[in-house]
Design a protein around this motif. Structure first.
Motif, short mmCIF file in Angstrom:
data_model
loop_
_atom_site.label_atom_id
_atom_site.label_comp_id
_atom_site.label_asym_id
_atom_site.label_seq_id
_atom_site.Cartn_x
_atom_site.Cartn_y
_atom_site.Cartn_z
N GLY A 108 47.40 124.15 12.40
CA GLY A 108 47.21 125.32 13.26
C GLY A 108 45.76 125.56 13.54
O GLY A 108 44.96 124.62 13.53
N CYS A 109 45.36 126.82 13.74
CA CYS A 109 43.94 127.08 14.01
C CYS A 109 43.23 127.48 12.73
O CYS A 109 42.02 127.63 12.72
CB CYS A 109 43.78 128.17 15.07
N CYS A 110 43.97 127.68 11.65
CA CYS A 110 43.35 128.25 10.45
C CYS A 110 42.74 127.23 9.50
O CYS A 110 42.20 127.59 8.46
CB CYS A 110 44.35 129.11 9.70
N GLN A 165 40.76 124.51 10.63
CA GLN A 165 39.73 123.72 11.29
C GLN A 165 38.63 124.65 11.76
O GLN A 165 38.65 125.83 11.44
CB GLN A 165 40.33 122.92 12.43
N GLY A 166 37.67 124.10 12.49
CA GLY A 166 36.55 124.94 12.88
C GLY A 166 35.87 125.46 11.63
O GLY A 166 35.70 124.75 10.65
N CYS A 196 47.64 123.76 18.57
CA CYS A 196 47.95 125.18 18.32
C CYS A 196 49.42 125.43 18.67
O CYS A 196 49.95 124.87 19.63
CB CYS A 196 47.05 126.03 19.20
N ILE A 246 44.11 126.40 25.17
CA ILE A 246 45.08 125.47 24.56
C ILE A 246 45.30 124.28 25.49
O ILE A 246 45.36 123.14 25.05
CB ILE A 246 46.40 126.18 24.20
N GLY A 254 43.73 121.98 23.23
CA GLY A 254 44.82 121.94 22.26
C GLY A 254 44.71 123.07 21.24
O GLY A 254 45.56 123.20 20.37
N GLN A 255 43.66 123.86 21.35
CA GLN A 255 43.44 124.95 20.39
C GLN A 255 42.87 126.18 21.08
O GLN A 255 42.33 126.09 22.16
CB GLN A 255 42.41 124.51 19.32
N ARG A 271 38.32 130.93 18.41
CA ARG A 271 38.08 132.28 17.90
C ARG A 271 36.65 132.77 18.11
O ARG A 271 36.41 133.95 18.19
CB ARG A 271 38.39 132.34 16.41
N TRP A 273 31.89 125.29 14.43
CA TRP A 273 32.39 124.43 15.51
C TRP A 273 32.39 125.26 16.80
O TRP A 273 33.22 126.14 16.95
CB TRP A 273 33.83 123.97 15.23
#
Ligand code: SF4
Ligand code: SF4
Ligand code: FES
Lengths: 282, 371
Positions: free
Chosen positions: A9-11, A13-14, A42, B257, B261-262, B265, B294
């Motif tokens: 999911g998004c949690c 990475q980054g 996502c 997305i 793909g994401q 935030r 990132w």
């Protein structure tokens, strides 16, 4: 060693990429090999559904198909991702027309949704696949004297079709925390309230009121920390709490972090020292 | 005979200074409604509650058991005893409504709130014959769009359990939005009414729903208010009501997305609230913690094919133009500026290097010649 496909999911990475390393290390100690499903995207965050529900189903048919390709079940460690993906799975499994239509598109990528992989959330994975006993055995640093407030979040309990525990009176989170040696508090004002994460960008005032209810309740019962199996609830508690007018400054933990810590992984590596509201308890 | 203890909320505003709880021992047999009727017949005729059909049709017997909303005639006593592991069962009236007596609440307020959303058909004269002697036909395929919503029996379970009602006095209530949505997808309803409903829905808290899904859980009739609310939000944006934060959040999700793909935030505060400082502040905070920032998500392997699937679905649903292509191009440029390579190259490289996520972005930048 159990092998399971890990949906990031998004949690994970980054800025949160380090969390996957924590997960991997923590899971190793309970004999689980988590394999990152790298090509997943996502889940749409339950927001893409506002644009188009079929798009949400298609994205998640693709995500699940990637686990199926590896022949693995899928572990989803976010309440919302879990709810969205489990809902999509239900729709795909019960509606052949939808499944065929989406599979036609997935073909282009050489993928197919078959419905062979099971979808787990952390809670049912720990309960049904790992077992509380194994968790207990992996503990190197029991959380003695830690008063931990248990907070489930909504998307593992509702709606009924996808719930991983008894929606009215769940027990898995308490059992896990108990296995870590913590003193569990599961009755406090606001324990059933929504964490407000999803309304931060639709109606911010709602988020702040929810945080006030929950964290106010946690503070009142004198808990040292609130632990949740959802990384979004955790973000709401740790990050959005700082947006409150008078933040109660209640420390929080995403469940795997506190588990990692109890398994003997240090505070920095477990992620516990990366919080905006410091976890002072040792 | 197995028995259970009910601690029932009692309050007669005309006589009692404050509410109190009274305990009754009841048989664990049949439904919660059977237990209440048992009390009334055998133990205490003064207990007030509403019930009529005893078969999940009239919607009058909704109440709370240990804080959780239940329809009394649908809830087996056995199930309650099992769920609560023999603990006493505290029976209380629904939330957010004035108590008239004991378990009976005043439903006027939610009814009034519902009416503000025009929960009736405003016939389009081009579709609905004005001559009452002519039939106004609805085909089964058309009914698919609202076949669940029409079963709402106004039991107010969802209203009682709703997280948005709890913290926003103006919020119309889950069922009210489902009632409104039912006419939004009715071909016979006139466009001007649909427009108005959206306007009123927005002022009635459409964007305040927290999507907790409790309404889905408690509805005895399989209505899915939270999903209808999502559909109404989509309609609002489509009709041009794009100024609300929620509409901008949706746009962020749809565009990012598709592009990467994401979601991103770091950019949400900026794109939703115009708050540019947030990104700088977050970047600083993360850097201080020694966490790599990132600026863009790691582009997923298979991204180009993913985009094809995404666009294909949107096209099929007649929504391809909802993607903001200039925004997508901006994101693409942002990605290629950071890495000094085009998106396809980055996708390939990211996958080769993707095994460890720690320090991934700087590694990629190094490999591809970015800053
Ligand atoms: S999902 Fe929305 S409408 Fe449904 S109960 Fe939660 S806040 Fe209320
Ligand atoms: S939507 Fe369901 S829970 Fe809500 S009032 Fe109607 S029938 Fe009751
Ligand atoms: S008595 Fe009519 S719904 Fe329960």
């Amino acid at each position: 060693m159990v092998k399971v496909g890990f949906y990031q999911g998004c949690c994970f990475q980054g800025q949160d990429a380090h969390m996957f390393e924590t997960m991997k290390e923590m899971f190793k100690r309970i004999d689980v090999d988590v394999v990152l499903l790298e090509e997943t995207t996502c889940c749409g965050g339950n927001t893409i559904d506002e644009e188009n529900r079929k798009l949400s189903y298609a994205i998640n048919a693709r995500n699940i198909a990637l686990a199926e390709k590896e022949g693995l079940d899928m572990l989803v460690s976010c309440n919302t991702c879990y709810m969205v993906i489990a809902k999509a799975k239900r729709a795909l499994d019960t509606n052949k027309k939808l499944r065929d239509e989406i599979n036609e598109l997935l073909k282009e990528e050489g993928l197919e949704y078959k419905g062979t992989s099971k979808i787990y959330h952390l809670l049912d994975f720990f309960r049904d696949v790992v077992g509380y006993e194994k968790i207990k055995k992996a503990v190197k640093r029991p959380l003695k004297g830690w008063k931990v407030a248990a907070y489930y979040g909504c998307h593992v309990l509702y709606p009924k079709e996808i719930a991983v525990d008894n929606s009215d009176n769940p027990s898995s989170l308490q059992e896990i925390l108990k296995a870590l040696g913590a003193e569990v508090i599961d009755d406090y004002e606001g324990k059933d309230a929504c964490c407000g994460y999803h309304s931060f960008y639709t109606d911010k005032s709602m988020t702040l009121k929810k945080l006030n209810r929950i964290l106010g309740g946690v503070k009142k019962v004198g808990a040292d920390i609130v632990a949740t199996p959802c990384p979004l609830c955790f973000k709401s508690f740790d990050i959005y709490q700082t947006n409150m007018e008078n933040p109660p400054r209640v420390p929080s933990s995403f469940l795997p972090e506190i588990m990692a810590y109890a398994f003997g992984i240090d505070k920095d590596k477990s992620g516990l020292s990366h919080h905006l509201i410091k976890v002072e308890k040792e | 005979m197995e028995t259970a203890v009910l601690q029932v909320f009692r309050y007669d505003p005309e006589k009692d200074q404050a509410p109190y709880y009274k305990e009754y021992e009841v048989p664990v047999e049949g439904t919660l409604l059977n237990a209440l009727l048992y009390i009334k017949d055998n133990l205490d005729p003064t207990l007030a509650f509403r019930a009529f059909c005893r078969s999940e049709v009239c919607g009058s017997c909704s109440m709370k058991v240990n804080g959780k909303t239940k329809l009394a005639c649908k809830t087996p006593m056995k199930e309650l005893v099992e769920t609560w592991k023999g603990k006493p069962l505290r029976i209380e009236p629904l939330n957010h409504m004035k108590v008239i007596k004991d378990l009976v609440v005043d439903i006027d307020k939610p009814i009034e709130k519902m009416k503000t959303l025009i929960p009736w058909l405003v016939p389009d004269p081009r579709v609905v014959p004005t001559d009452p002697m002519h039939e106004s036909i609805i085909y089964p395929e058309e009914m698919e769009a609202y076949k669940d919503q029409i079963h709402c029996m106004l039991c107010f379970s969802c209203y009682s359990a709703c997280e948005a009602v709890a913290d926003n006095e103006r919020y119309r209530g889950p069922f009210a939005f489902s009632k409104a949505y039912r006419f939004q997808v009715d071909r016979r309803d006139i466009e001007t009414a649909k427009e108005k409903r959206i306007r009123y829905a927005i002022s009635g808290g459409l964007w305040s729903c927290v999507q907790c899904q409790k309404c889905l859980y408690v509805c005895p009739k399989g209505v899915k208010p939270a999903e209808d609310i999502q559909n109404l939000r989509g309609q609002a944006v489509k009709k041009g009501f794009t100024d609300k934060p929620g509409a901008k959040k949706l746009k962020h999700f749809v565009d990012w997305i598709y592009a990467t793909g994401q979601i991103n935030r770091l950019y949400l505060p900026e794109e939703v609230y115009g708050n540019k400082e947030a990104r700088e502040k977050l970047t600083k905070a993360y850097t201080e913690m020694g966490v790599e920032v990132w600026e863009v998500p790691k582009p997923t392997k298979g991204l180009m094919k993913f985009r094809d699937i995404y666009l294909e679905i949107l096209s099929k649903e007649d929504k391809a133009l909802d993607l903001d292509y200039s925004h997508v191009r901006k994101i693409d440029k942002m990605v290629s500026d950071i890495f000094k390579a085009d998106i396809c190259t980055i996708v390939d490289k990211a996958h080769e290097e993707g095994r460890s996520s720690r320090g991934l972005i700087s590694k990629l930048k190094g490999l591809l010649g970015g800053q």
